[in-house]
Motif scaffolding. Structure first.
Motif, PDB file in Angstrom:
ATOM      1  N   UNK A  15       0.833  -1.193   0.000  1.00 44.61           N
ATOM      2  CA  UNK A  15       0.000   0.000   0.000  1.00 44.61           C
ATOM      3  C   UNK A  15       0.875   1.253   0.000  1.00 44.61           C
ATOM      4  N   UNK A  16       2.016   1.140   0.730  1.00 48.75           N
ATOM      5  CA  UNK A  16       2.916   2.268   0.806  1.00 48.75           C
ATOM      6  C   UNK A  16       3.393   2.682  -0.584  1.00 48.75           C
ATOM      7  N   UNK A  17       3.512   1.668  -1.433  1.00 45.27           N
ATOM      8  CA  UNK A  17       4.019   2.019  -2.751  1.00 45.27           C
ATOM      9  C   UNK A  17       2.929   2.465  -3.718  1.00 45.27           C
ATOM     10  N   UNK A  19      -0.693   2.689  -2.911  1.00 44.77           N
ATOM     11  CA  UNK A  19      -2.020   2.902  -2.343  1.00 44.77           C
ATOM     12  C   UNK A  19      -2.631   4.246  -2.682  1.00 44.77           C
ATOM     13  N   UNK A  20      -3.715   4.579  -1.955  1.00 42.53           N
ATOM     14  CA  UNK A  20      -4.475   5.798  -2.221  1.00 42.53           C
ATOM     15  C   UNK A  20      -3.709   7.054  -1.884  1.00 42.53           C
ATOM     16  N   UNK A  21      -4.311   8.173  -2.186  1.00 35.20           N
ATOM     17  CA  UNK A  21      -3.654   9.458  -1.977  1.00 35.20           C
ATOM     18  C   UNK A  21      -4.000  10.017  -0.607  1.00 35.20           C
ATOM     19  N   UNK A  22      -3.040   9.976   0.282  1.00 37.13           N
ATOM     20  CA  UNK A  22      -3.261  10.602   1.577  1.00 37.13           C
ATOM     21  C   UNK A  22      -3.066  12.104   1.439  1.00 37.13           C
ATOM     22  N   UNK A  24      -1.198  14.133   2.927  1.00 32.58           N
ATOM     23  CA  UNK A  24       0.198  14.569   2.926  1.00 32.58           C
ATOM     24  C   UNK A  24       0.833  14.394   1.551  1.00 32.58           C
ATOM     25  N   UNK A  25       0.457  13.322   0.865  1.00 33.47           N
ATOM     26  CA  UNK A  25       0.979  13.100  -0.483  1.00 33.47           C
ATOM     27  C   UNK A  25       0.508  14.205  -1.418  1.00 33.47           C
ATOM     28  N   UNK A  27      -0.385  17.257  -0.589  1.00 35.16           N
ATOM     29  CA  UNK A  27       0.354  18.472  -0.236  1.00 35.16           C
ATOM     30  C   UNK A  27       1.755  18.433  -0.834  1.00 35.16           C
ATOM     31  N   UNK A  28       2.406  17.269  -0.758  1.00 36.20           N
ATOM     32  CA  UNK A  28       3.768  17.145  -1.285  1.00 36.20           C
ATOM     33  C   UNK A  28       3.812  17.397  -2.786  1.00 36.20           C
ATOM     34  N   UNK A  29       2.874  16.777  -3.498  1.00 37.05           N
ATOM     35  CA  UNK A  29       2.863  16.946  -4.946  1.00 37.05           C
ATOM     36  C   UNK A  29       2.669  18.425  -5.294  1.00 37.05           C
TER      37      UNK A  29
ATOM     38  N   UNK B  96       9.182  15.801   0.472  1.00 33.82           N
ATOM     39  CA  UNK B  96       8.063  15.880  -0.462  1.00 33.82           C
ATOM     40  C   UNK B  96       8.311  15.025  -1.705  1.00 33.82           C
ATOM     41  N   UNK B  99       7.578  11.479  -1.304  1.00 32.03           N
ATOM     42  CA  UNK B  99       6.160  11.122  -1.311  1.00 32.03           C
ATOM     43  C   UNK B  99       5.648  10.826  -2.717  1.00 32.03           C
ATOM     44  N   UNK B 101       5.007   9.255  -6.112  1.00 28.95           N
ATOM     45  CA  UNK B 101       5.177   7.883  -6.561  1.00 28.95           C
ATOM     46  C   UNK B 101       5.275   7.759  -8.080  1.00 28.95           C
ATOM     47  N   UNK B 205       0.925   9.021   6.586  1.00 26.47           N
ATOM     48  CA  UNK B 205       2.167   9.361   5.879  1.00 26.47           C
ATOM     49  C   UNK B 205       2.785  10.625   6.451  1.00 26.47           C
TER      50      UNK B 205
END
Lengths: 303, 306
Positions: A15-17, A19-22, A24-25, A27-29, B96, B99, B101, B205
């Motif tokens: 899932x870590x690789x 999985x869905x978009x949390x 934080x992900x 925000x990072x993008x 960032x 994160x 992928x 995360x």
């Protein structure tokens, strides 16, 4: 029980690789995308401005779309003798400097890396001391102008940057990773130490030679400070120095009535020259980038 | 067939290092000796060693002029700002990036943010002019935007106040990607099972980034911090001089040791005083760099610098 736990762990790891978009992900993008934009906008404004008609540039300022489109500045760059000679000067400095610097650095690094008795250690210390203590600008200036008499020579730009101790670090640690067995088997076959360096050491070290060579090349291409110190003949200006000169001249011409500035497209020219300066780095970048990343990580973790 | 003794073959191989040794002797060690100029009343016609001694006069002259305090404070303030901002930006960007992928986007992002590192300071100076001042009359991209929002525009190049922040921004722009490469390499070396453990404990995360990645980046950050502090006395000459140049209105907040030395050398030609400042800088710099290297060696053996 244990197997179901392992399965659960496997699922979560998967899932870590993928999985869905949390949140934080997300925000990072967005964060990374914004920083990318900040990196790109200045380049785009300059590129767009370099193709914008001088009158519009002076009247309305910069915009993101070149309107009306004009290549006047580029025509001027590639027909004007000063600009062509600046380009040639930069190429000469970069090529000669990189070849010379890479050869000399490789020779030194090889001797340090081979751990020769009585030679390698003192040599390493000798090469690293300048990282801790430097004579500074004034003695260098006096040395180049009064003693070596290298004013207006490209050697004045090339020589002071010939060996970067930081790159010696990187190269030594790369040379040390060559398996000693290969070198030994060459010795058994009767190869001399010099032959081993040229026929085996260097060919096996192509990736690190690329890293170090690229660092030197970018350094020489961008170098303007030694040029500013030692080169006063306009016809010998390398590209960045010419560009720097144009900055000060334009800020100077801003104080003049606008009519004076309209004979040549100064603003457009300045931007076009910037594009031409960045151009070669940008072209080489896709091929070179992975080597740089390798070099930095090598320098940061092993150096 | 002759058998070479190790000593003889090592001397023979040592020939490879001769050009580099010559380089260091001429361009690193000879200038160190040239620092005696700092204690001399320098006269070009007499040369370095022929000029008369004048003791500590050059130093007294520098510290008595009002400039000393200003450039020392600027050097330290600007470098602290640069160091803090680039480290923070590097860590943030690396976390960032980690994160992301999508492989294509990740690679594109890395390439883009790393590129400014290769841009000449002169080019950066031009970009800044485009953003802040613009051609004749009009106000540049930033002022256009300010005006668009109905805010008052700023005459940036005559206003020293905001410049420490502008230069810090430039530094982050220039070095953010470079720093993130280093930190991303450190993140990659964090073992996967640490995260799996966090996952089992139900960490989000964001929590994993804050509670696992961030603390584990401390050693790398510490190394970079210590090395950065060691170099605090050497301003980034190229970038600041390319941007500010001889624009005196900005000196109160942007003039650092290196730019000051360079200007007094070129404009005033006062070699003695300039060399004195250079020597002062070298000595303090040496103390700081050596301390930094010692601390860093003690702190982490596997990443030792020397």
């Amino acid at each position: 029980m244990t197997s179901s736990l392992a399965k659960a762990a496997g699922r979560t790891a998967a899932k870590r690789r993928s999985g869905g978009w949390e949140p934080f992900t997300v925000v990072s993008v967005i964060g990374v995308a914004l920083f990318m934009l900040v990196c790109l906008i200045p380049f785009w404004v300059i590129l767009s401005g370099s193709f914008t008609d001088e009158q519009t540039l002076a009247g309305k300022g910069y915009s993101f779309i070149p309107q009306p489109f004009s290549t006047a500045a580029y025509k001027l760059i590639f027909t004007g003798p000063t600009l062509v000679s600046a380009y040639v000067a930069s190429i000469v400095i970069t090529v000669a400097g990189t070849v010379l610097a890479l050869s000399i650095t490789s020779g030194l690094s090889w001797v340090i890396a081979r751990r020769l008795p009585y030679v390698s250690r003192p040599l390493a210390i000798f090469a690293y001391i300048p990282m801790l203590f430097a004579g500074g600008l004034v003695p260098l200036y006096l040395l180049v102008t009064q003693y070596l008499k290298l004013q207006n020579s490209y050697l004045a730009v090339i020589l002071p940057l010939l060996v970067a101790p930081f790159l010696v670090f990187i190269q030594v640690s790369a040379f040390r990773q060559l398996p000693e067995e290969i070198l030994d088997s060459a010795r058994v076959d009767g190869a001399g130490e010099m032959q081993i360096f040229f026929r085996i050491g260097l060919p096996l070290s192509k990736p690190i030679l690329a890293v170090v060579g690229l660092f030197y090349a970018v350094h020489y291409w961008n170098e303007w400070f030694t040029a500013l110190l030692f080169i006063s003949d306009v016809h010998k200006y390398p590209l960045p120095l010419l560009l720097q000169n144009l900055i000060s001249n334009v800020s100077f011409s801003q104080m003049l009535p606008t009519a004076a500035a309209q004979s040549t497209p100064v603003y457009q020219l300045r931007l076009a020259l910037t594009v031409v300066t960045i151009g070669p780095i940008l072209l080489a970048y896709p091929f070179a980038q992975r080597y740089f990343v390798k070099g930095i990580t090598l320098g940061a973790t092993k150096g | 067939m002759t058998t070479r003794t190790p000593v003889r073959s090592s001397l023979w191989l040592g020939l490879l290092a001769v050009p580099a040794v010559a380089f260091f002797l001429v361009f690193s060690y000879a200038p160190m000796a040239g620092l005696v100029v700092a204690f001399k009343e320098f006269d070009i016609s007499e040369g370095i060693f022929g000029s008369p001694w004048n003791g500590l006069d050059n130093f007294r002259y520098f510290f008595a002029s009002g400039d000393a305090q200003r450039i020392l404070v600027n050097t330290i303030v600007l470098n602290v700002l640069f160091l803090a901002a680039t480290l923070a930006a590097g860590v943030t960007l690396a976390i960032m990036l980690n994160e992301i992928r999508g492989r294509f986007f990740k690679r594109a992002a890395q390439s883009t943010i790393f590129f400014p590192y290769f841009v000449s300071p002169v080019v950066i100076a031009i970009m800044l002019q485009v953003l802040l001042s613009g051609p004749a009359g009009s106000g540049g991209v930033v002022n256009d935007a300010l005006a668009g929002f109905g805010l008052p525009t700023v005459s940036w190049y005559t206003e020293p106040g905001p410049w420490p922040w502008i230069l810090t921004f430039v530094k982050v722009w220039q070095m953010g990607g470079y720093m993130s490469v280093i930190f991303l390499a450190a993140i990659t070396s964090i073992p996967e099972d640490v995260y799996e453990a966090g996952q089992i404990d139900g960490a989000s995360r964001a929590q994993m980034a804050l509670r696992i990645t961030l603390p584990l980046l401390k050693p790398t950050a510490a190394v970079l911090l210590v090395l950065g502090v060691g170099r605090i006395f050497y301003g980034d000459f190229g970038t600041i001089y390319a941007i500010v140049g001889d624009n005196g209105t900005l000196f109160p907040t942007t003039d650092v040791i290196d730019t000051y030395v360079f200007r007094s050398l070129r404009q005033i030609g006062d070699f003695g005083t300039t060399a004195a400042i250079g020597l002062f800088q070298s000595v303090v710099g040496f103390v700081l760099v050596s301390t930094a290297v010692l601390i860093q060696r003690r702190y982490s053996k596997e990443t030792s610098l020397l």
